[in-house]
Design an enzyme around this catalytic site. Structure first.
Site, PDB file in Angstrom:
ATOM      1  N   THR A  76       0.897  -1.126   0.067  1.00 18.57           N
ATOM      2  CA  THR A  76       0.179   0.159   0.108  1.00 18.57           C
ATOM      3  C   THR A  76       0.875   1.054   0.164  1.00 18.57           C
ATOM      4  OG1 THR A  76      -1.839  -1.140   1.258  1.00 18.57           O
ATOM      5  CG2 THR A  76      -1.791   1.326   1.388  1.00 18.57           C
ATOM      6  N   ASN A 154      -5.397  -9.358  -8.033  1.00 21.42           N
ATOM      7  CA  ASN A 154      -5.605 -10.045  -7.093  1.00 21.42           C
ATOM      8  C   ASN A 154      -6.795 -10.636  -6.780  1.00 21.42           C
ATOM      9  OD1 ASN A 154      -5.883  -7.116  -6.821  1.00 21.42           O
ATOM     10  ND2 ASN A 154      -6.750  -7.532  -4.772  1.00 21.42           N
ATOM     11  N   GLN A 182       0.955  -9.532  -6.377  1.00 23.50           N
ATOM     12  CA  GLN A 182       0.513 -11.245  -6.450  1.00 23.50           C
ATOM     13  C   GLN A 182       1.265 -11.868  -7.445  1.00 23.50           C
ATOM     14  OE1 GLN A 182      -1.858 -12.426  -4.555  1.00 23.50           O
ATOM     15  NE2 GLN A 182      -2.748 -10.488  -3.513  1.00 23.50           N
ATOM     16  N   SER A 200       5.152  -7.003  -1.849  1.00 23.52           N
ATOM     17  CA  SER A 200       4.736  -7.045  -0.380  1.00 23.52           C
ATOM     18  C   SER A 200       5.347  -8.503   0.191  1.00 23.52           C
ATOM     19  CB  SER A 200       3.374  -7.009  -0.207  1.00 23.52           C
ATOM     20  OG  SER A 200       2.806  -6.817   1.274  1.00 23.52           O
ATOM     21  N   ALA A 201       5.764  -8.475   1.301  1.00 21.92           N
ATOM     22  CA  ALA A 201       6.308  -9.770   1.776  1.00 21.92           C
ATOM     23  C   ALA A 201       5.479 -10.517   2.233  1.00 21.92           C
ATOM     24  CB  ALA A 201       7.350  -9.677   2.911  1.00 21.92           C
ATOM     25  N   HIS A 202       4.216 -10.320   2.753  1.00 25.76           N
ATOM     26  CA  HIS A 202       3.163 -11.287   3.392  1.00 25.76           C
ATOM     27  C   HIS A 202       2.402 -11.716   2.503  1.00 25.76           C
ATOM     28  CE1 HIS A 202      -0.713  -8.920   3.369  1.00 25.76           C
ATOM     29  NE2 HIS A 202       0.206  -7.996   3.041  1.00 25.76           N
ATOM     30  N   THR A 238      12.894   4.131  11.006  1.00 31.71           N
ATOM     31  CA  THR A 238      13.743   3.188  11.443  1.00 31.71           C
ATOM     32  C   THR A 238      13.346   1.871  10.784  1.00 31.71           C
ATOM     33  OG1 THR A 238      14.243   4.073  13.690  1.00 31.71           O
ATOM     34  CG2 THR A 238      14.799   1.836  13.388  1.00 31.71           C
ATOM     35  N   CYS A 325      -9.630  -6.502   1.535  1.00 33.85           N
ATOM     36  CA  CYS A 325      -9.373  -4.853   2.018  1.00 33.85           C
ATOM     37  C   CYS A 325     -11.021  -4.653   1.829  1.00 33.85           C
ATOM     38  CB  CYS A 325      -8.724  -4.015   1.370  1.00 33.85           C
ATOM     39  SG  CYS A 325      -7.157  -4.685   1.043  1.00 33.85           S
TER      40      CYS A 325
HETATM   41  C1  PLP Z   1      -2.589  -6.293  -5.783  1.00 32.10           C
HETATM   42  C2  PLP Z   1      -2.453  -5.767  -4.341  1.00 32.10           C
HETATM   43  N1  PLP Z   1      -1.775  -4.456  -4.148  1.00 32.10           N
HETATM   44  C3  PLP Z   1      -1.424  -3.919  -2.915  1.00 32.10           C
HETATM   45  C4  PLP Z   1      -1.707  -4.733  -1.956  1.00 32.10           C
HETATM   46  C5  PLP Z   1      -1.484  -4.114  -0.585  1.00 32.10           C
HETATM   47  O1  PLP Z   1      -0.431  -4.602   0.196  1.00 32.10           O
HETATM   48  P1  PLP Z   1       0.039  -4.623   1.494  1.00 32.10           P
HETATM   49  O2  PLP Z   1      -1.003  -5.514   2.347  1.00 32.10           O
HETATM   50  O3  PLP Z   1       1.281  -4.913   1.705  1.00 32.10           O
HETATM   51  O4  PLP Z   1      -0.331  -3.271   2.195  1.00 32.10           O
HETATM   52  C6  PLP Z   1      -2.526  -5.835  -2.009  1.00 32.10           C
HETATM   53  C7  PLP Z   1      -2.866  -6.710  -0.920  1.00 32.10           C
HETATM   54  O5  PLP Z   1      -4.102  -7.215  -0.600  1.00 32.10           O
HETATM   55  C8  PLP Z   1      -2.626  -6.434  -3.290  1.00 32.10           C
HETATM   56  O6  PLP Z   1      -3.287  -7.716  -3.546  1.00 32.10           O
END
Ligand code: PLP
Length: 387
Positions: A76, A154, A182, A200-202, A238, A325
Site C-alpha cells: 500500500t 488479486n 501477487q 509485499s512480503a506477506h 527506523t 480489504c
Molecule cells: C494487488 C495488491 N496490491 C496491494 C496490496 C496491499 O499490500 P499490503 O497489504 O502490503 O499493503 C494488496 C494486498 O491485498 C494487493 O493484493
C-alpha cells in the site's frame, strides 16, 4: 465430542502463513540482534549488515541494483510512494493513467491527486480482465507522466500485458509503475520495461508490514515520510530489520521453489475449475490460461458470496469473496463490475487462492463442501436459478 477436521486455508491472496525457513531467518533480529541499523556500535552495524544483505538479495532477485530498492511498510505504501512520489515532484499538474481493476492502493492514490489539479484516465478491461495496450497508447497525452497497471490481478488472477505497456510508455518518455504484489515470485516479470514496481512480503510467506518499491536508477521521488533520511531520503523511519530479513528469505524461498510450487498450483487450479464448473449456473471470472497460478474466482447465480464464504467457514474452509480489504463491503467488487460480470453473478463470487503448502486433500475438502453449500444457499434464495 466429534473432532473438528483440520482447518483449510484457501485465502493466500489475502495473506500467507510465514514459512518456517523465513521465521528462522527472522528470529535472531527480534532479540540477540535487535540493533538499530543506524547506530554506530556493533549492534547497529550487525543490523545494518542484515539490511544491506537483504537489500542485495532482493535486488538481485529483481534483476536490479541495491540502490534501486526502497523498503516500505508494505505494498500500500509502495503504491502510494510510486504515484504520489512522482506526482509531487512536479511543478505543475499533469496526467496519469491506470486501469479499473487496480488495487485500491493505486486507485485511491490517483484519486487523491485530482483535487491538486492532476488528471487521471482510468482505462477499462475486456471480459477476462485484460487491459488493452492500445487503449493505454490512445490515452497517452503530452502531459502524461505516469502509467500504473498491475502485473496480475488479486481478485480474478488475470495477468496483464505489462511488458508491452511498459515498452510503449518508454517510447513516449512516460514512467511505468506496476503493482506486482501477487505476481512476484510466481511468474516472470519484464523488468526491462518497468520503472517502478511494488511488492509485499506477506503475500509470499513472509511477514506482514514490510514491502518494497523498486525505483529505476535516475528516477527521483518526493518523500511521503519525512524524518531521519533513511532509504536515501525517500522513506524515513527506523528500518524494520527482522521484516526486511524475512522478506529477502521469503522471496529467495519462493524463487527456489517456484517451478515445483507453481506447477502444483496450476494443477490444483485446473482441477478446481473443471470440477466447480460442473455446478449449474456457475462461471469462472478472469482468464482461464493467462492467469496467476494461485488465484481462481467463480460466481454462482442466485446466492451472496458472503453467505457462501460463511458457510464454508463453518466447515473450517477459509476462502473470500474478493479483495480482503473490501470484504466487509457489500457492494459488488469493482473488479467484477469492470469485467462486466452481470450484477446478479457479481454478488455471488468466491475467490479461492492457494499457497506453497496447499494439497490435493485440501482441494478435495473444498470440492466436497462447495456443491452442498451452493445448493443449500440456493434453496433458501428467493431467486430461482435455472439448471
Ligand atoms: C494487488 C495488491 N496490491 C496491494 C496490496 C496491499 O499490500 P499490503 O497489504 O502490503 O499493503 C494488496 C494486498 O491485498 C494487493 O493484493
Amino acid at each position: 465430542m466429534i473432532p473438528m477436521p483440520e482447518r483449510v486455508y484457501l485465502d493466500h491472496s489475502a495473506t500467507t502463513p510465514v514459512a518456517r525457513p523465513v521465521l528462522d531467518a527472522m528470529m535472531p533480529y527480534f532479540d540477540a540482534r535487535f540493533g538499530n541499523a543506524s547506530s554506530l556500535h556493533e549492534f547497529g552495524r550487525e543490523a545494518r549488515r542484515a539490511v544491506d544483505e537483504s537489500r542485495q538479495s532482493l535486488a538481485s532477485a529483481l534483476g536490479a541494483s541495491p540502490d534501486e530498492v526502497v523498503f516500505t511498510s508494505g505494498a500500500t505504501e509502495a503504491d502510494n510512494l510510486a504515484i504520489l512520489g512522482t506526482a509531487l515532484r512536479r511543478t505543475q499538474g499533469g496526467h496519469l493513467i491506470t486501469s479499473q481493476i487496480e488495487h485500491d492502493a493505486v486507485l485511491r492514490s490517483m484519486e487523491a491527486l485530482r483535487p491538486m489539479g492532476f488528471e487521471v484516465t482510468i482505462v477499462g478491461v475486456d471480459e477476462f480482465g485484460r487491459v488493452n495496450p492500445e487503449e493505454v497508447r490512445a490515452a497517452l497525452r503530452p502531459d502524461t507522466f505516469l502509467v500504473s497497471i498491475m502485473a496480475g490481478n488479486n481478485e480474478v488472477g488475470t495477468l496483464e500485458p505489462i511488458g508491452e505497456i511498459g515498452r510503449l510508455c518508454r517510447e513516449r518518455g512516460v514512467l511505468f509503475h506496476t503493482d506486482a504484489v501477487q505476481a512476484l515470485g510466481k511468474v516472470d516479470l519484464p523488468m526491462d520495461s518497468v520503472d517502478l514496481l511494488s511488492a509485499s512480503a506477506h503475500k509470499m510467506h513472509g511477514p506482514k508490514g514490510v514491502g518494497l518499491l523498486y525505483v529505476r536508477r535516475g528516477i527521483r521521488l518526493a518523500p511521503l515520510a519525512h524524518g531521519g533520511g533513511h532509504e536515501r531520503g525517500v522513506r524515513s523511519g527506523t528500518e524494520n530489520v527482522s521484516g526486511i530479513v524475512g522478506f529477502a528469505a521469503a522471496l529467495d524461498l519462493a524463487l527456489r521453489e517456484r517451478a515445483e510450487v507453481t506447477s502444483r498450483m496450476r494443477r490444483l487450479r485446473d482441477r478446481l475449475i473443471r470440477e466447480v464448473l460442473k455446478i449449474p449456473a456457475t462461471r469462472l471470472n478472469g482468464h482461464q490460461v493467462d492467469s496467476l497460478p494461485h488465484v481462481t474466482n467463480f460466481s454462482f447465480a442466485g446466492i451472496e458470496g458472503e453467505s457462501l464464504v460463511m458457510k464454508l467457514d463453518e466447515q473450517g474452509i477459509a476462502t473470500s469473496t474478493g479483495s480482503a480489504c473490501s470484504s466487509p463491503n457489500l457492494e459488488p467488487s469493482h473488479v467484477l463490475v469492470a469485467l462486466c460480470v452481470p450484477l446478479s453473478m457479481a454478488h455471488g463470487s468466491l475467490r479461492v487462492s492457494t499457497g506453497r503448502g496447499t494439497s490435493d486433500a485440501e482441494i478435495d475438502r473444498l470440492l466436497e463442501a462447495l456443491p452442498r453449500a451452493v445448493a443449500e444457499l440456493r434453496e433458501m434464495s428467493p431467486f430461482k436459478v435455472g439448471e
